[in-house]
Design a protein around this motif. Structure first.
Motif, PDB file in Angstrom:
ATOM      1  N   LYS A 179      56.975   1.354  20.086  1.00  0.00           N
ATOM      2  CA  LYS A 179      58.007   1.420  19.031  1.00  0.00           C
ATOM      3  C   LYS A 179      57.578   2.360  17.921  1.00  0.00           C
ATOM      4  CE  LYS A 179      60.285  -3.028  19.488  1.00  0.00           C
ATOM      5  NZ  LYS A 179      60.344  -4.407  19.052  1.00  0.00           N
ATOM      6  N   ARG A 180      56.347   2.218  17.448  1.00  0.00           N
ATOM      7  CA  ARG A 180      55.905   3.020  16.295  1.00  0.00           C
ATOM      8  C   ARG A 180      55.880   4.500  16.645  1.00  0.00           C
ATOM      9  NH1 ARG A 180      50.597   2.267  14.766  1.00  0.00           N
ATOM     10  NH2 ARG A 180      50.761   0.132  15.494  1.00  0.00           N
ATOM     11  N   ASN A 181      55.441   4.831  17.870  1.00  0.00           N
ATOM     12  CA  ASN A 181      55.361   6.235  18.277  1.00  0.00           C
ATOM     13  C   ASN A 181      56.644   6.736  18.920  1.00  0.00           C
ATOM     14  OD1 ASN A 181      52.427   7.040  17.794  1.00  0.00           O
ATOM     15  ND2 ASN A 181      52.222   5.094  18.895  1.00  0.00           N
ATOM     16  N   LYS A 182      57.584   5.838  19.107  1.00  0.00           N
ATOM     17  CA  LYS A 182      58.842   6.140  19.794  1.00  0.00           C
ATOM     18  C   LYS A 182      58.544   6.900  21.096  1.00  0.00           C
ATOM     19  CE  LYS A 182      63.497   5.982  18.997  1.00  0.00           C
ATOM     20  NZ  LYS A 182      64.699   6.577  18.470  1.00  0.00           N
ATOM     21  N   ILE A 183      57.855   6.180  21.975  1.00  0.00           N
ATOM     22  CA  ILE A 183      57.495   6.746  23.270  1.00  0.00           C
ATOM     23  C   ILE A 183      58.637   6.512  24.245  1.00  0.00           C
ATOM     24  CG2 ILE A 183      55.875   6.595  25.208  1.00  0.00           C
ATOM     25  CD1 ILE A 183      53.754   5.690  23.208  1.00  0.00           C
TER      26      ILE A 183
ATOM     27  N   LYS B 127      62.334  15.464  16.318  1.00  0.00           N
ATOM     28  CA  LYS B 127      60.986  15.976  16.488  1.00  0.00           C
ATOM     29  C   LYS B 127      60.374  15.251  17.685  1.00  0.00           C
ATOM     30  CE  LYS B 127      60.308  14.653  12.162  1.00  0.00           C
ATOM     31  NZ  LYS B 127      59.701  14.468  10.816  1.00  0.00           N
ATOM     32  N   PHE B 128      59.590  15.936  18.459  1.00  0.00           N
ATOM     33  CA  PHE B 128      58.979  15.267  19.616  1.00  0.00           C
ATOM     34  C   PHE B 128      57.707  15.984  20.029  1.00  0.00           C
ATOM     35  CE2 PHE B 128      59.887  18.411  22.822  1.00  0.00           C
ATOM     36  CZ  PHE B 128      61.100  18.985  22.478  1.00  0.00           C
ATOM     37  N   THR B 129      56.932  15.265  20.834  1.00  0.00           N
ATOM     38  CA  THR B 129      55.790  15.849  21.535  1.00  0.00           C
ATOM     39  C   THR B 129      55.978  15.543  23.009  1.00  0.00           C
ATOM     40  OG1 THR B 129      54.309  15.425  19.669  1.00  0.00           O
ATOM     41  CG2 THR B 129      53.290  15.879  21.812  1.00  0.00           C
ATOM     42  N   MET B 130      55.986  16.599  23.799  1.00  0.00           N
ATOM     43  CA  MET B 130      56.129  16.425  25.237  1.00  0.00           C
ATOM     44  C   MET B 130      54.928  17.055  25.929  1.00  0.00           C
ATOM     45  SD  MET B 130      59.274  17.321  27.776  1.00  0.00           S
ATOM     46  CE  MET B 130      59.472  19.029  27.399  1.00  0.00           C
ATOM     47  N   MET B 131      54.365  16.333  26.866  1.00  0.00           N
ATOM     48  CA  MET B 131      53.229  16.854  27.637  1.00  0.00           C
ATOM     49  C   MET B 131      53.579  16.718  29.108  1.00  0.00           C
ATOM     50  SD  MET B 131      50.072  15.250  25.467  1.00  0.00           S
ATOM     51  CE  MET B 131      50.536  13.543  25.761  1.00  0.00           C
ATOM     52  N   VAL B 132      53.376  17.806  29.841  1.00  0.00           N
ATOM     53  CA  VAL B 132      53.707  17.752  31.267  1.00  0.00           C
ATOM     54  C   VAL B 132      52.739  18.642  32.035  1.00  0.00           C
ATOM     55  CG1 VAL B 132      55.490  19.529  30.995  1.00  0.00           C
ATOM     56  CG2 VAL B 132      55.559  18.033  32.967  1.00  0.00           C
ATOM     57  N   GLU B 133      52.279  18.126  33.172  1.00  0.00           N
ATOM     58  CA  GLU B 133      51.381  18.895  34.031  1.00  0.00           C
ATOM     59  C   GLU B 133      52.152  19.293  35.278  1.00  0.00           C
ATOM     60  OE1 GLU B 133      47.262  17.403  34.936  1.00  0.00           O
ATOM     61  OE2 GLU B 133      48.016  17.543  37.003  1.00  0.00           O
ATOM     62  N   ILE B 134      52.196  20.593  35.548  1.00  0.00           N
ATOM     63  CA  ILE B 134      52.968  21.068  36.703  1.00  0.00           C
ATOM     64  C   ILE B 134      52.126  21.974  37.597  1.00  0.00           C
ATOM     65  CG2 ILE B 134      55.186  20.930  35.496  1.00  0.00           C
ATOM     66  CD1 ILE B 134      55.023  24.055  35.275  1.00  0.00           C
ATOM     67  N   VAL B 135      52.515  22.032  38.853  1.00  0.00           N
ATOM     68  CA  VAL B 135      51.961  22.997  39.807  1.00  0.00           C
ATOM     69  C   VAL B 135      53.163  23.620  40.514  1.00  0.00           C
ATOM     70  CG1 VAL B 135      50.470  23.376  41.816  1.00  0.00           C
ATOM     71  CG2 VAL B 135      49.881  21.600  40.145  1.00  0.00           C
ATOM     72  N   PRO B 136      53.610  24.803  40.089  1.00  0.00           N
ATOM     73  CA  PRO B 136      54.794  25.403  40.712  1.00  0.00           C
ATOM     74  C   PRO B 136      54.533  25.751  42.171  1.00  0.00           C
ATOM     75  CG  PRO B 136      54.247  26.486  38.632  1.00  0.00           C
ATOM     76  CD  PRO B 136      53.098  25.617  38.984  1.00  0.00           C
ATOM     77  N   ASP B 137      55.592  25.758  42.963  1.00  0.00           N
ATOM     78  CA  ASP B 137      55.483  26.147  44.379  1.00  0.00           C
ATOM     79  C   ASP B 137      55.715  27.661  44.482  1.00  0.00           C
ATOM     80  OD1 ASP B 137      55.892  26.692  47.079  1.00  0.00           O
ATOM     81  OD2 ASP B 137      56.768  24.725  47.464  1.00  0.00           O
ATOM     82  N   LEU B 138      54.623  28.384  44.549  1.00  0.00           N
ATOM     83  CA  LEU B 138      54.722  29.848  44.518  1.00  0.00           C
ATOM     84  C   LEU B 138      55.451  30.385  45.754  1.00  0.00           C
ATOM     85  CD1 LEU B 138      53.995  32.435  43.033  1.00  0.00           C
ATOM     86  CD2 LEU B 138      51.778  32.426  44.194  1.00  0.00           C
ATOM     87  N   GLN B 139      55.213  29.767  46.897  1.00  0.00           N
ATOM     88  CA  GLN B 139      55.861  30.228  48.133  1.00  0.00           C
ATOM     89  C   GLN B 139      57.377  30.129  48.019  1.00  0.00           C
ATOM     90  OE1 GLN B 139      54.401  31.901  50.522  1.00  0.00           O
ATOM     91  NE2 GLN B 139      52.560  31.620  49.268  1.00  0.00           N
TER      92      GLN B 139
ATOM     93  N   LYS C 117      56.859  10.846  17.790  1.00  0.00           N
ATOM     94  CA  LYS C 117      55.832  11.104  16.763  1.00  0.00           C
ATOM     95  C   LYS C 117      54.869  12.196  17.228  1.00  0.00           C
ATOM     96  CE  LYS C 117      54.156   8.247  13.472  1.00  0.00           C
ATOM     97  NZ  LYS C 117      53.304   7.243  12.896  1.00  0.00           N
ATOM     98  N   PRO C 118      54.336  12.969  16.283  1.00  0.00           N
ATOM     99  CA  PRO C 118      53.310  13.949  16.656  1.00  0.00           C
ATOM    100  C   PRO C 118      52.124  13.230  17.289  1.00  0.00           C
ATOM    101  CG  PRO C 118      53.965  14.226  14.361  1.00  0.00           C
ATOM    102  CD  PRO C 118      54.606  12.959  14.830  1.00  0.00           C
ATOM    103  N   LEU C 119      51.443  13.923  18.179  1.00  0.00           N
ATOM    104  CA  LEU C 119      50.315  13.311  18.865  1.00  0.00           C
ATOM    105  C   LEU C 119      49.059  14.110  18.580  1.00  0.00           C
ATOM    106  CD1 LEU C 119      49.611  10.999  20.859  1.00  0.00           C
ATOM    107  CD2 LEU C 119      49.899  12.647  22.700  1.00  0.00           C
ATOM    108  N   ASP C 120      48.037  13.398  18.145  1.00  0.00           N
ATOM    109  CA  ASP C 120      46.753  14.026  17.824  1.00  0.00           C
ATOM    110  C   ASP C 120      46.281  14.893  19.009  1.00  0.00           C
ATOM    111  OD1 ASP C 120      43.706  14.091  17.784  1.00  0.00           O
ATOM    112  OD2 ASP C 120      44.189  13.241  15.821  1.00  0.00           O
ATOM    113  N   PRO C 121      45.799  16.131  18.723  1.00  0.00           N
ATOM    114  CA  PRO C 121      45.342  17.013  19.806  1.00  0.00           C
ATOM    115  C   PRO C 121      44.267  16.383  20.689  1.00  0.00           C
ATOM    116  CG  PRO C 121      45.509  18.245  17.762  1.00  0.00           C
ATOM    117  CD  PRO C 121      45.759  16.802  17.409  1.00  0.00           C
TER     118      PRO C 121
END
Lengths: 254, 474
Positions: A217-221, A31-43, A192-196
């Motif tokens: 360790k506790r959140n297994k980051i 189980k995991f929580t992944m957060m990522v901010e992206i800006v694709p290169d449209l050109q 670990k799940p991450l609060d919204p």
């Protein structure tokens, strides 16, 4: 940070100094929580679609039978369509082949979230996997799917900005490498799940998110970074896990 | 789909090969016992690498054979133990590393060095009895020194002698730096202005030794305050056929008068311009950053030290500088700042003119003596601080062994990690820790009284700890 063919990173699976607390091999495993901010290169995408009807780019994932977060683009009647996809392979059941011999076939699965990409579009993407469901959220929309038993990814390498670079030849890149072209500006992965509330904080007030000093360790980051501190070879993992991805250089393998 | 290919490998293969070769002789074998020699001529004492304590050089052995400055009977017995698979007790620094972590110990690092590894076969064939001209020699001509670092003592510092003569030993349970004890145990240095039979023997041995040397390093005391240091440099300048394979190194605290720094720079440039050595290295020392570094190394003016460091790097374009850190309890709070500073120097002065492109190396070893200042006395809350420093140095590290890449090498990162491993080692004795915490407070209380320093002001992050230690009755 801008990613392209010259700028792909690897989470090396050998912790040679014994400094990584939560090991790379466990990333995207449970189980995991992944957060990522992206800006694709449209050109770049438009250029590529001049010669191909569709292609996909891996933002972060593991090689082999790939798993990870992908940006997919395809043409229908001169209109470009985009999806964010989380892809993975599951252990399949017994199937008969043409000679009526039963074999086990792995099954490809993907969770598709359509998105609309314009010039400099920013996407705040959250992927959450719980006991038996996976959800992809981006910019207010989301999709959820069930998932089964993953295939064995224990020997797969974890890449940032590609699905794989081991297949590069000296002359051309392998189409299965799925190199991502565009910006990745924030990344966080934990088991670990991450609060919204903290998810929103991550995207909107990154410094405040860091100041939470979430227990590694506790959140297994596995990694937290806004790519603000980089050396010529590595990106600083700001979580305290010591998991600094290394820039991929083909000559270091040859 | 992916084609099969070998996984990305970061393991340093050389260390593994060396360890296997050593272990094929015995698991206790270390080439440094033959190839390396550190000779404290001011005391007539020697050891091979600096981890074991020194032992006395009998004058009677010297009269027949000046190479007994290195090949003492005592050392030959330790060589015998190694060859026969017995761990010499004096080498416990490495046994601790090998028993408590998965890191390579200095036994492997030193045996892998270019001044050791090529000589493994000849050493194996010579055995433990023969006299061997070491390849890596470090000498201290005298204890003349303008610093009195907190963990040092009269044997290596004339200003420590003055303080100890005036105030007596420090009020720790082992009477730290008691001159009477040093006199009775043969560790009192010969005064730098008196005749020294060990220095005399050195200059008899030198012409033969010079030709065999891979590395010659002058330490002290403060070497630039000794006339013998300048004599060595002039000897090299005077040779018609110098040993051009020599790696020459000089320790300096870089806190001496400007005219001596300039004189050193002038000699270095003449020697390197004329190709009289293969490599010239300056070893200097600092254990923390800024005011905290000044407190630990009394006499240091940090900004002046940093300026001199930059001066040497600027004016000596072919010189490499190694910054040694005696990693102790007081290093922890500001060591990350030092690592950042050293990394800046690496990037600023990187040059293909230098033997190693990275101009500066940070070499850390954890302090073991005096026990009251070691890492192990600190509270557990400092463990993540040091781990963060190790992780940061790894971030600034190079991804593969290549002397053209600029950043912290594997060795630099592993050495600081080693300090962390030792700090958190589960084999610490709680009773000993309490005793040494008591000594810690007593030592620095007296330090402040004698020297006009202020521990709590300099280390506010350790003030509570210090005050707690003051209350320990042991």
């Amino acid at each position: 940070m801008y990613f392209d063919k010259k700028n792909t990173y690897l989470f090396h699976n050998i912790d040679r100094h014994g400094l990584i607390i939560n090991k790379v091999q466990d990333m995207l495993f449970r189980k995991f929580t992944m957060m990522v901010e992206i800006v694709p290169d449209l050109q770049h995408i438009k250029e590529k679609l001049k010669t191909e009807d569709n292609f996909q780019q891996c933002i972060i994932g593991k090689n082999g039978k790939h798993t990870g977060l992908f940006l997919c683009a395809y043409l229908i009647d001169d209109t470009i369509h985009f999806n964010l996809e989380y892809q993975w392979w599951e252990l399949g059941g017994r199937v008969a082949n043409h000679a009526v011999t039963y074999v086990n076939e792995d099954v490809f699965k993907n969770l598709i979230l359509p998105i609309h990409v314009e010039e400099n579009s920013k996407f705040e993407v959250v992927v959450e996997r719980t006991e038996n469901e996976i959800t992809v959220k981006a910019n207010g929309n989301s999709q959820t799917s069930e998932y089964g038993d993953l295939i064995d990814y224990s020997t797969a390498l974890m890449w940032l900005g590609a699905a794989n670079r081991l297949n590069d030849t000296l002359d051309a890149e392998d189409p299965y490498n799925n190199i991502y072209v565009g910006e990745i500006n924030k990344l966080h992965l934990q088991d670990k799940p991450l609060d919204p509330t903290y998810q929103t904080m991550f995207f909107n007030d990154y410094k405040k998110f860091l100041d939470l000093k979430l227990d590694v360790k506790r959140n297994k980051i596995y990694i937290t970074t806004d790519f603000s501190e980089v050396s010529p070879y590595k990106i600083l993992d700001q979580s305290g896990n010591g998991n600094h991805p290394v820039i991929y250089k083909d000559e270091w393998l040859r | 789909m992916t084609k099969k290919k070998d996984l990305f490998k970061f393991e340093n293969h050389d260390y593994k090969v060396t360890k296997d070769k050593l272990d094929s002789i015995s698991p206790c074998m270390c080439l440094a016992k033959w190839t390396q020699s550190t000779i404290h001529l001011q005391m007539g004492r020697t050891h091979s690498c600096h981890h074991p304590g020194t032992h006395k050089i009998p004058l009677s052995e010297l009269t027949r054979n000046p190479s007994a400055l290195h090949n003492t009977r005592f050392k030959k017995q330790r060589r015998k133990e190694m060859v026969e698979g017995v761990r010499p007790k004096e080498c416990d620094f490495c046994w601790n590393v090998e028993d408590n972590s998965e890191q390579y110990s200095d036994r492997v690092f030193k045996s892998n060095e270019s001044w050791s590894a090529p000589y493994l076969e000849e050493i194996r064939d010579l055995g433990w009895r023969g006299d061997y001209n070491p390849k890596y020699v470090e000498v201290a001509f005298s204890n003349a020194c303008n610093f009195k670092c907190s963990y040092c003592g009269p044997s290596f510092s004339s200003t420590w002698v003055q303080e100890a003569a005036k105030h007596g030993p420090y009020p720790t349970d082992d009477s730290f730096n008691d001159l009477e004890y040093l006199k009775s145990s043969g560790q009192m240095p010969i005064h730098h202005k008196d005749h020294n039979p060990y220095v005399e023997a050195f200059w008899k041995w030198w012409p033969d030794l010079y030709r065999d040397l891979h590395t010659f390093r002058i330490t002290g005391g403060e070497p630039l305050l000794s006339q013998d240091t300048w004599k060595v440099l002039d000897y090299i300048l005077d040779q018609k056929e110098p040993n051009a394979n020599l790696n020459l190194a000089i320790n300096s605290n870089l806190g001496i008068p400007d005219d001596l720094v300039d004189k050193l720079i002038d000699k270095i440039n003449k020697i390197t311009d004329e190709g009289r050595v293969r490599e010239f290295i300056i070893f200097t020392s600092v254990d923390a950053w800024g005011k905290q570094a000044e407190y630990i190394r009394n006499g240091l003016e940090f900004n002046r030290f940093w300026d001199n460091l930059n001066k040497v790097l600027t004016k000596c374009p072919r010189v490499t500088v190694t910054v040694m850190s005696t990693f102790n309890a007081l290093s922890v709070p500001s060591y990350k700042d030092l690592a950042k500073g050293i990394y800046q120097l690496k990037t600023e002065y990187a040059s293909t003119d230098r033997y190693w492109v990275s101009a500066v190396f940070l070499d850390s070893s954890y302090l073991r003596h005096p026990s009251h200042q070691t890492l192990q006395i600190l509270e557990d809350k400092w463990h993540p601080v040091l781990l963060d420093t190790c992780q940061y140095m790894d971030f600034l590290g190079i991804p593969k062994f290549d002397n053209a890449l600029v950043g912290f090498s594997d060795v630099e990162v592993q050495k600081i990690k080693r300090s962390y491993d030792w700090m958190v080692s589960k084999f610490k004795d709680p009773q000993q820790i309490m005793k040494q915490r008591s000594n810690f407070a007593r030592y620095f209380k007296a330090h402040d009284e004698r020297r006009g320093t202020d521990f709590c002001k300099t280390f506010p992050e350790l003030a509570d700890f210090y005050n707690k230690c003051l209350t320990i009755r042991y």
